[in-house]
Design an enzyme around this catalytic site. Structure first.
Site, PDB file in Angstrom:
ATOM      1  N   ASN A   9       0.842  -1.203   0.000  1.00  0.00           N
ATOM      2  CA  ASN A   9       0.000   0.000   0.000  1.00  0.00           C
ATOM      3  C   ASN A   9       0.877   1.254   0.000  1.00  0.00           C
ATOM      4  O   ASN A   9       0.681   2.173   0.788  1.00  0.00           O
ATOM      5  CB  ASN A   9      -0.947  -0.008   1.201  1.00  0.00           C
ATOM      6  CG  ASN A   9      -2.021   1.058   1.077  1.00  0.00           C
ATOM      7  OD1 ASN A   9      -2.297   1.561  -0.004  1.00  0.00           O
ATOM      8  ND2 ASN A   9      -2.646   1.408   2.202  1.00  0.00           N
ATOM      9  N   GLU A  35       1.427  -3.204  -5.083  1.00  0.00           N
ATOM     10  CA  GLU A  35       1.000  -1.831  -4.809  1.00  0.00           C
ATOM     11  C   GLU A  35       2.176  -0.978  -4.310  1.00  0.00           C
ATOM     12  O   GLU A  35       2.133  -0.404  -3.219  1.00  0.00           O
ATOM     13  CB  GLU A  35      -0.185  -1.802  -3.831  1.00  0.00           C
ATOM     14  CG  GLU A  35      -1.178  -0.747  -4.223  1.00  0.00           C
ATOM     15  CD  GLU A  35      -2.463  -0.733  -3.411  1.00  0.00           C
ATOM     16  OE1 GLU A  35      -3.205   0.233  -3.595  1.00  0.00           O
ATOM     17  OE2 GLU A  35      -2.720  -1.658  -2.614  1.00  0.00           O
ATOM     18  N   ASP A 148      -1.722 -10.189  -3.863  1.00  0.00           N
ATOM     19  CA  ASP A 148      -3.050  -9.760  -3.442  1.00  0.00           C
ATOM     20  C   ASP A 148      -4.031 -10.137  -4.549  1.00  0.00           C
ATOM     21  O   ASP A 148      -4.080  -9.485  -5.584  1.00  0.00           O
ATOM     22  CB  ASP A 148      -3.027  -8.245  -3.201  1.00  0.00           C
ATOM     23  CG  ASP A 148      -4.375  -7.705  -2.773  1.00  0.00           C
ATOM     24  OD1 ASP A 148      -5.342  -8.486  -2.691  1.00  0.00           O
ATOM     25  OD2 ASP A 148      -4.472  -6.482  -2.536  1.00  0.00           O
ATOM     26  N   ASN A 150      -7.315 -10.190  -4.053  1.00  0.00           N
ATOM     27  CA  ASN A 150      -8.531  -9.407  -3.823  1.00  0.00           C
ATOM     28  C   ASN A 150      -9.803 -10.250  -3.802  1.00  0.00           C
ATOM     29  O   ASN A 150     -10.887  -9.774  -4.154  1.00  0.00           O
ATOM     30  CB  ASN A 150      -8.654  -8.277  -4.860  1.00  0.00           C
ATOM     31  CG  ASN A 150      -7.998  -6.997  -4.383  1.00  0.00           C
ATOM     32  OD1 ASN A 150      -8.242  -6.547  -3.269  1.00  0.00           O
ATOM     33  ND2 ASN A 150      -7.151  -6.416  -5.221  1.00  0.00           N
ATOM     34  N   HIS A 246      -2.128  -4.380   4.825  1.00  0.00           N
ATOM     35  CA  HIS A 246      -1.934  -5.822   4.665  1.00  0.00           C
ATOM     36  C   HIS A 246      -0.793  -6.266   5.572  1.00  0.00           C
ATOM     37  O   HIS A 246       0.041  -5.452   5.988  1.00  0.00           O
ATOM     38  CB  HIS A 246      -1.566  -6.174   3.219  1.00  0.00           C
ATOM     39  CG  HIS A 246      -2.640  -5.899   2.221  1.00  0.00           C
ATOM     40  ND1 HIS A 246      -3.322  -6.896   1.561  1.00  0.00           N
ATOM     41  CD2 HIS A 246      -3.136  -4.732   1.737  1.00  0.00           C
ATOM     42  CE1 HIS A 246      -4.183  -6.369   0.716  1.00  0.00           C
ATOM     43  NE2 HIS A 246      -4.095  -5.041   0.810  1.00  0.00           N
TER      44      HIS A 246
END
Length: 271
Positions: A9, A35, A148, A150, A246
Site C-alpha cells: 500500500n 501496490e 493480493d 482481492n 496488509h
C-alpha cells in the site's frame, strides 16, 4: 526456500514504517511486493533494493498507482514484466522471475471495490486469467503465484462474511472462480495446506478499529502448482508490526532454488 509476499500500500510508506529493517532479519530467498505506488526513478536504490537482493520493478503508467516488485537473492534466469495484456500491463500488476524449472510471480489482481466499472475490469481479468493459468499448469513448470488476489475464498477467510456476500471480494462469482481454480486446474492454496484455523487474515480496513479487533480478510495468497503440494513446510502471517493495511505472508518450501545465471554480483535494481 522462504518466500514473503506483501501488498505494501505504497512502498515508500512501508519503508518509513520499518518494513525493510524487518525484512533484513527474515532470510527470505524471494520477496514479492504489490501496490508499490511509485515510479522507479522516484526510489532511492539504497533504500528500495535491500542489500543482498537482485531487485526488479514493474510500474504502472499512472503515478502513485498499483505497481509490483520482486526481490531475489539468486539472479533469475529470466524476468518477465507484464502478462502481455496491454490494459493490465499499463497498471503494473504482474512480474515473473524464472529460476530453472520454477516461476515465481508477484501478482496484484484488480479490485472491484471502487464501483461497477472496476468490478467489470476485475471480472474481465479473471475470465482471461483462468485459461492462462490452465496453460501454466500444463507447461511442466513449477509455479508460486504470490500476491493480493482481492478475493476471500471461503467463509472462514473473513470475519464478517454474512454482511459481505454482495460486496466485491466475496461475491459468489469470485468465490466460485477460486473454487474452480483449486478443483479443476490443479492449483493449491498453499496456506491452507498447513493452516486450517479461523481468523487468519492478511488485510484489515482502516476503519472501525478493524486491525485491533482482528476484523479482517484473507486475500493475500501464495498459490502453487500441484507439483509443489508436498514442498510446503511452514506458513505464518506477521502481525507484530504494521507496515501496511496488509500483513506479510511468509511461507517456507522444501525446494532448492536453481539458476543458470552467474550470480557473482548484485546489480542495481531494474525496471
Amino acid at each position: 526456500m522462504r518466500i514473503i509476499t506483501l501488498n505494501a500500500n505504497g512502498i515508500r510508506s512501508a519503508e518509513r514504517k520499518g518494513f525493510f529493517q524487518w525484512l533484513h532479519q527474515q532470510n527470505a530467498e524471494i520477496v514479492c511486493i504489490q501496490e508499490t505506488k511509485a515510479q522507479f526513478y522516484q526510489l532511492n536504490p539504497e533504500l528500495f533494493c535491500p542489500k543482498g537482493y537482485h531487485c526488479f520493478y514493474h510500474d504502472a503508467q499512472k503515478k502513485g498507482y498499483s505497481g509490483v516488485a520482486l526481490y531475489s537473492k539468486k539472479q533469475p534466469d529470466k524476468i518477465i514484466r507484464g502478462i502481455g495484456w496491454p490494459d493490465i500491463d499499463a497498471e503494473g500488476r504482474f512480474i515473473e522471475a524464472q529460476f530453472n524449472k520454477l516461476s515465481v510471480i508477484s501478482l496484484y489482481l484488480p479490485s472491484g471495490t471502487s464501483g461497477e466499472d472496476r468490478q467489470a475490469i476485475k471480472f474481465k481479468f479473471m475470465d482471461r486469467f483462468l485459461p492462462y493459468l490452465h496453460e501454466c499448469a500444463q507447461s511442466g513448470r513449477d509455479y508460486i503465484i504470490c500476491g493480493d488476489w482481492n478475493i476471500a475464498h471461503k467463509e472462514i477467510d473473513l470475519k464478517n462474511w454474512r454482511g459481505n456476500q454482495k460486496n466485491s471480494g466475496f461475491l459468489p462469482e469470485e468465490r466460485a472462480w477460486l473454487t474452480q481454480l483449486f478443483t479443476t486446474n490443479h492449483w493449491l492454496d498453499a496456506f491452507r495446506l498447513i493452516n486450517q484455523e479461523a481468523e487468519q487474515y492478511t488485510w484489515w480496513s482502516n476503519r472501525g478499529q478493524a486491525w485491533k479487533k482482528n476484523v479482517g480478510w484473507r486475500i493475500d495468497y501464495q498459490i502453487i502448482s500441484a507439483s509443489l503440494k508436498d514442498k510446503v513446510r511452514a506458513v505464518s502471517i506477521y502481525k507484530n508490526e504494521r507496515f501496511s493495511d496488509h500483513a506479510p505472508l511468509i511461507m517456507d518450501y522444501d525446494y532448492e532454488l536453481e539458476s543458470s545465471v552467474d550470480d557473482a554480483s548484485i546489480k542495481a535494481p531494474e525496471l
